[in-house]
Design a protein around this motif. Structure first.
Motif, PDB file in Angstrom:
ATOM      1  N   GLY A  71      65.572 -65.038 -62.514  1.00  0.00           N
ATOM      2  CA  GLY A  71      64.909 -64.115 -63.489  1.00  0.00           C
ATOM      3  C   GLY A  71      63.877 -63.206 -63.576  1.00  0.00           C
ATOM      4  O   GLY A  71      63.485 -63.123 -64.535  1.00  0.00           O
ATOM      5  N   LYS A  72      63.489 -64.048 -63.240  1.00  0.00           N
ATOM      6  CA  LYS A  72      61.597 -63.330 -62.965  1.00  0.00           C
ATOM      7  C   LYS A  72      60.950 -63.916 -61.740  1.00  0.00           C
ATOM      8  O   LYS A  72      60.755 -64.969 -61.436  1.00  0.00           O
ATOM      9  N   ILE A  73      60.082 -63.163 -61.368  1.00  0.00           N
ATOM     10  CA  ILE A  73      59.093 -63.481 -60.121  1.00  0.00           C
ATOM     11  C   ILE A  73      58.023 -63.069 -60.684  1.00  0.00           C
ATOM     12  O   ILE A  73      57.106 -62.159 -60.883  1.00  0.00           O
ATOM     13  N   VAL A  74      56.716 -64.381 -60.237  1.00  0.00           N
ATOM     14  CA  VAL A  74      55.514 -64.633 -61.287  1.00  0.00           C
ATOM     15  C   VAL A  74      54.664 -64.315 -59.376  1.00  0.00           C
ATOM     16  O   VAL A  74      55.072 -65.558 -58.835  1.00  0.00           O
ATOM     17  N   CYS A  75      54.121 -64.369 -59.709  1.00  0.00           N
ATOM     18  CA  CYS A  75      52.516 -63.556 -58.448  1.00  0.00           C
ATOM     19  C   CYS A  75      51.937 -64.325 -58.557  1.00  0.00           C
ATOM     20  O   CYS A  75      51.075 -64.226 -59.540  1.00  0.00           O
ATOM     21  N   VAL A  76      51.086 -64.588 -57.865  1.00  0.00           N
ATOM     22  CA  VAL A  76      49.374 -65.546 -57.452  1.00  0.00           C
ATOM     23  C   VAL A  76      48.759 -63.879 -56.173  1.00  0.00           C
ATOM     24  O   VAL A  76      48.781 -64.099 -55.582  1.00  0.00           O
ATOM     25  N   GLY A  77      47.688 -63.910 -56.796  1.00  0.00           N
ATOM     26  CA  GLY A  77      46.949 -62.688 -56.403  1.00  0.00           C
ATOM     27  C   GLY A  77      45.248 -63.512 -56.159  1.00  0.00           C
ATOM     28  O   GLY A  77      44.644 -64.656 -56.594  1.00  0.00           O
ATOM     29  N   LEU A  78      45.154 -63.082 -54.836  1.00  0.00           N
ATOM     30  CA  LEU A  78      43.929 -62.968 -53.849  1.00  0.00           C
ATOM     31  C   LEU A  78      42.713 -64.936 -53.651  1.00  0.00           C
ATOM     32  O   LEU A  78      43.050 -65.785 -54.290  1.00  0.00           O
ATOM     33  N   ASN A  79      44.819 -65.945 -53.968  1.00  0.00           N
ATOM     34  CA  ASN A  79      45.021 -67.245 -53.551  1.00  0.00           C
ATOM     35  C   ASN A  79      44.589 -67.370 -52.420  1.00  0.00           C
ATOM     36  O   ASN A  79      44.814 -68.602 -51.680  1.00  0.00           O
ATOM     37  N   TYR A  80      43.872 -66.719 -50.808  1.00  0.00           N
ATOM     38  CA  TYR A  80      42.994 -67.092 -50.048  1.00  0.00           C
ATOM     39  C   TYR A  80      41.859 -66.477 -50.351  1.00  0.00           C
ATOM     40  O   TYR A  80      41.376 -64.989 -50.110  1.00  0.00           O
ATOM     41  N   ALA A  81      41.076 -67.225 -49.630  1.00  0.00           N
ATOM     42  CA  ALA A  81      39.341 -66.607 -50.014  1.00  0.00           C
ATOM     43  C   ALA A  81      38.769 -65.167 -48.606  1.00  0.00           C
ATOM     44  O   ALA A  81      38.713 -64.738 -48.992  1.00  0.00           O
ATOM     45  N   ASP A  82      39.754 -65.607 -47.704  1.00  0.00           N
ATOM     46  CA  ASP A  82      39.593 -64.712 -46.482  1.00  0.00           C
ATOM     47  C   ASP A  82      39.860 -63.873 -46.850  1.00  0.00           C
ATOM     48  O   ASP A  82      39.706 -62.226 -47.414  1.00  0.00           O
ATOM     49  N   HIS A  83      41.495 -63.179 -47.372  1.00  0.00           N
ATOM     50  CA  HIS A  83      42.680 -62.016 -48.490  1.00  0.00           C
ATOM     51  C   HIS A  83      40.998 -61.382 -49.708  1.00  0.00           C
ATOM     52  O   HIS A  83      40.946 -60.447 -49.030  1.00  0.00           O
ATOM     53  N   ALA A  84      40.487 -62.349 -50.388  1.00  0.00           N
ATOM     54  CA  ALA A  84      39.749 -62.290 -51.930  1.00  0.00           C
ATOM     55  C   ALA A  84      38.372 -60.904 -50.416  1.00  0.00           C
ATOM     56  O   ALA A  84      38.030 -60.150 -51.459  1.00  0.00           O
ATOM     57  N   ALA A  85      38.140 -62.016 -49.863  1.00  0.00           N
ATOM     58  CA  ALA A  85      36.358 -60.904 -49.729  1.00  0.00           C
ATOM     59  C   ALA A  85      37.136 -59.408 -48.667  1.00  0.00           C
ATOM     60  O   ALA A  85      36.631 -59.265 -48.713  1.00  0.00           O
ATOM     61  N   GLU A  86      38.479 -59.582 -47.894  1.00  0.00           N
ATOM     62  CA  GLU A  86      38.761 -58.671 -47.088  1.00  0.00           C
ATOM     63  C   GLU A  86      38.838 -57.270 -48.138  1.00  0.00           C
ATOM     64  O   GLU A  86      38.463 -55.642 -48.055  1.00  0.00           O
ATOM     65  N   ALA A  87      39.361 -58.024 -49.130  1.00  0.00           N
ATOM     66  CA  ALA A  87      39.612 -56.845 -50.232  1.00  0.00           C
ATOM     67  C   ALA A  87      37.993 -56.339 -51.281  1.00  0.00           C
ATOM     68  O   ALA A  87      37.481 -56.300 -52.515  1.00  0.00           O
ATOM     69  N   GLY A  88      37.182 -57.581 -51.240  1.00  0.00           N
ATOM     70  CA  GLY A  88      35.511 -56.795 -51.510  1.00  0.00           C
ATOM     71  C   GLY A  88      35.066 -57.700 -52.747  1.00  0.00           C
ATOM     72  O   GLY A  88      34.414 -57.261 -53.989  1.00  0.00           O
ATOM     73  N   LEU A  89      36.041 -58.558 -53.062  1.00  0.00           N
ATOM     74  CA  LEU A  89      36.219 -59.320 -54.330  1.00  0.00           C
ATOM     75  C   LEU A  89      36.005 -60.361 -54.228  1.00  0.00           C
ATOM     76  O   LEU A  89      36.428 -60.924 -53.121  1.00  0.00           O
ATOM     77  N   PRO A  90      35.364 -61.661 -55.308  1.00  0.00           N
ATOM     78  CA  PRO A  90      34.923 -62.929 -55.443  1.00  0.00           C
ATOM     79  C   PRO A  90      36.398 -63.886 -55.681  1.00  0.00           C
ATOM     80  O   PRO A  90      37.031 -63.059 -56.351  1.00  0.00           O
ATOM     81  N   PRO A  91      36.266 -64.791 -54.723  1.00  0.00           N
ATOM     82  CA  PRO A  91      36.837 -65.760 -55.134  1.00  0.00           C
ATOM     83  C   PRO A  91      37.807 -66.075 -57.031  1.00  0.00           C
ATOM     84  O   PRO A  91      36.027 -66.149 -57.325  1.00  0.00           O
ATOM     85  N   PRO A  92      38.511 -65.785 -57.411  1.00  0.00           N
ATOM     86  CA  PRO A  92      38.979 -65.726 -58.964  1.00  0.00           C
ATOM     87  C   PRO A  92      38.440 -67.235 -59.214  1.00  0.00           C
ATOM     88  O   PRO A  92      38.572 -68.674 -58.738  1.00  0.00           O
ATOM     89  N   ALA A  93      37.866 -67.106 -60.847  1.00  0.00           N
ATOM     90  CA  ALA A  93      37.879 -69.040 -60.749  1.00  0.00           C
ATOM     91  C   ALA A  93      38.914 -69.001 -61.478  1.00  0.00           C
ATOM     92  O   ALA A  93      39.734 -70.310 -61.810  1.00  0.00           O
ATOM     93  N   GLU A  94      39.827 -68.989 -61.708  1.00  0.00           N
ATOM     94  CA  GLU A  94      41.393 -69.084 -62.706  1.00  0.00           C
ATOM     95  C   GLU A  94      41.903 -68.374 -61.512  1.00  0.00           C
ATOM     96  O   GLU A  94      42.434 -67.297 -61.135  1.00  0.00           O
ATOM     97  N   PRO A  95      43.567 -68.590 -61.409  1.00  0.00           N
ATOM     98  CA  PRO A  95      44.446 -68.075 -60.498  1.00  0.00           C
ATOM     99  C   PRO A  95      44.825 -67.027 -61.276  1.00  0.00           C
ATOM    100  O   PRO A  95      44.617 -66.642 -62.283  1.00  0.00           O
ATOM    101  N   VAL A  96      44.897 -65.412 -60.049  1.00  0.00           N
ATOM    102  CA  VAL A  96      45.324 -64.098 -60.636  1.00  0.00           C
ATOM    103  C   VAL A  96      46.627 -64.129 -60.791  1.00  0.00           C
ATOM    104  O   VAL A  96      47.817 -64.235 -59.734  1.00  0.00           O
ATOM    105  N   LEU A  97      47.168 -63.345 -62.016  1.00  0.00           N
ATOM    106  CA  LEU A  97      49.261 -63.561 -62.208  1.00  0.00           C
ATOM    107  C   LEU A  97      49.652 -62.375 -62.352  1.00  0.00           C
ATOM    108  O   LEU A  97      48.682 -61.367 -63.541  1.00  0.00           O
ATOM    109  N   PHE A  98      51.013 -61.819 -61.572  1.00  0.00           N
ATOM    110  CA  PHE A  98      51.151 -60.757 -62.251  1.00  0.00           C
ATOM    111  C   PHE A  98      52.450 -61.104 -61.900  1.00  0.00           C
ATOM    112  O   PHE A  98      53.612 -61.986 -60.916  1.00  0.00           O
ATOM    113  N   MET A  99      53.177 -59.753 -62.515  1.00  0.00           N
ATOM    114  CA  MET A  99      55.265 -59.891 -61.724  1.00  0.00           C
ATOM    115  C   MET A  99      55.272 -58.672 -61.459  1.00  0.00           C
ATOM    116  O   MET A  99      54.654 -57.793 -61.011  1.00  0.00           O
ATOM    117  N   LYS A 100      56.393 -58.825 -60.638  1.00  0.00           N
ATOM    118  CA  LYS A 100      57.283 -58.467 -59.222  1.00  0.00           C
ATOM    119  C   LYS A 100      58.767 -58.136 -60.878  1.00  0.00           C
ATOM    120  O   LYS A 100      59.398 -59.534 -60.933  1.00  0.00           O
TER     121      LYS A 100
END
Length: 281
Positions: A71-100
């Motif tokens: 029915g839907k695909i819900v995705c969590v972004g930046l949920n690994y600290a190493d991936h957030a770091a390579e993206a140049g972003l701080p670890p999020p304070a809450e889960p980052v959500l988006f849809m696919k």
């Protein structure tokens, strides 16, 4: 238990993998693997089947996404600290959500179509979670009881659309064939600790990602309970839980992106492998 769907796109039938790894046809007992078949009662009945008595599926038969009617695909972004770091972003304070988009779903060896004119198509190996029973404002302690099983997924992303075309991330996430899933839906009894899963991805034989779900910023109970505060998760919904470091955008000194002819191979502990060839859109 490992459940599969086999056959040509749009005409898949239900199947399961026996203890020796042989894919078997289940369609004489169950036509397809749909959200309605993901209840604990039905999964328990399927687990009692002697799979070796089912007809073997011919080698080379195509496998599709292991659940029909997602029915839907819900995705969590930046949920690994190493991936957030390579993206140049701080670890999020809450889960980052988006849809696919569900129209992006495809099988584990289907072609990935790079849209015409797209120049920054990227890879993301992920653990996917398939919901088995409705989740609405569920407590963290109860979250995993709602899981029907786990899948290997690739959150293919067109970074130009995602980051340079305005609005939300969804433009770069929902292109056709950008959600390869499978080969199997693995029930939790075969994967008792979802926080100890190694994930890896190669492009043309070169290892690009090598991570483990023990490095989640937000663990699965937290993620599922969090999502359920904002939307009801229904049986058959798919949650993608984030990707470790090593995506093309994060390559140094120069980002690397997919081109027609590239081959992605990816896998995860207990969840099988995908082999995906990129073609022009």
């Amino acid at each position: 238990m490992k459940l599969i769907r086999h056959g040509q796109a749009g005409a898949e039938r239900a199947g399961m993998v026996d203890a020796q790894g042989v894919p078997r046809d289940l369609s004489m007992l169950l036509p397809d693997i749909t959200p309605a078949q993901l209840s604990p009662r039905t999964l328990s009945a399927l687990a009692a089947i002697n799979a070796t008595r089912l007809p073997a599926i011919a080698p080379g038969t195509r496998l599709g996404c292991p659940v029909a009617g997602i029915g839907k695909i819900v995705c969590v972004g930046l949920n690994y600290a190493d991936h957030a770091a390579e993206a140049g972003l701080p670890p999020p304070a809450e889960p980052v959500l988006f849809m696919k988009a569900t129209s992006a779903l495809c099988g584990p060896e289907d072609e990935v179509r790079i849209p015409s004119g797209a120049l920054k198509t990227d890879w993301e190996v992920e653990l996917g979670v398939v919901i088995g029973t409705r989740m609405r404002r569920v407590a963290r302690a109860d979250a995993l009881a709602h899981v029907a099983g786990y899948v290997l997924a690739n959150d293919v992303s067109e970074r130009g659309y995602q980051m340079e075309r305005g609005g939300q991330w969804d433009k770069g996430k929902g292109c056709d064939s950008f959600a390869p899933v499978g080969p199997w839906l693995v029930t939790p009894d075969e994967l008792p600790d979802p926080h100890a899963i190694a994930l890896w991805l190669e492009v043309n034989g070169q290892r690009m990602q090598d991570g483990n779900t023990r490095n989640f910023i937000f663990d699965l109970p937290t993620v599922l309970a969090y999502i359920s505060q904002f939307m009801t998760l229904e049986p058959g919904d798919l949650v993608l839980t984030g990707t470790p470091a090593g995506v093309g955008l994060g390559q140094k000194p120069t980002p690397r992106f997919l081109r027609a002819g590239d081959v992605m191979r990816l896998g995860a502990t207990g969840l099988g492998e995908q082999r995906l060839t990129c073609v022009g859109g």
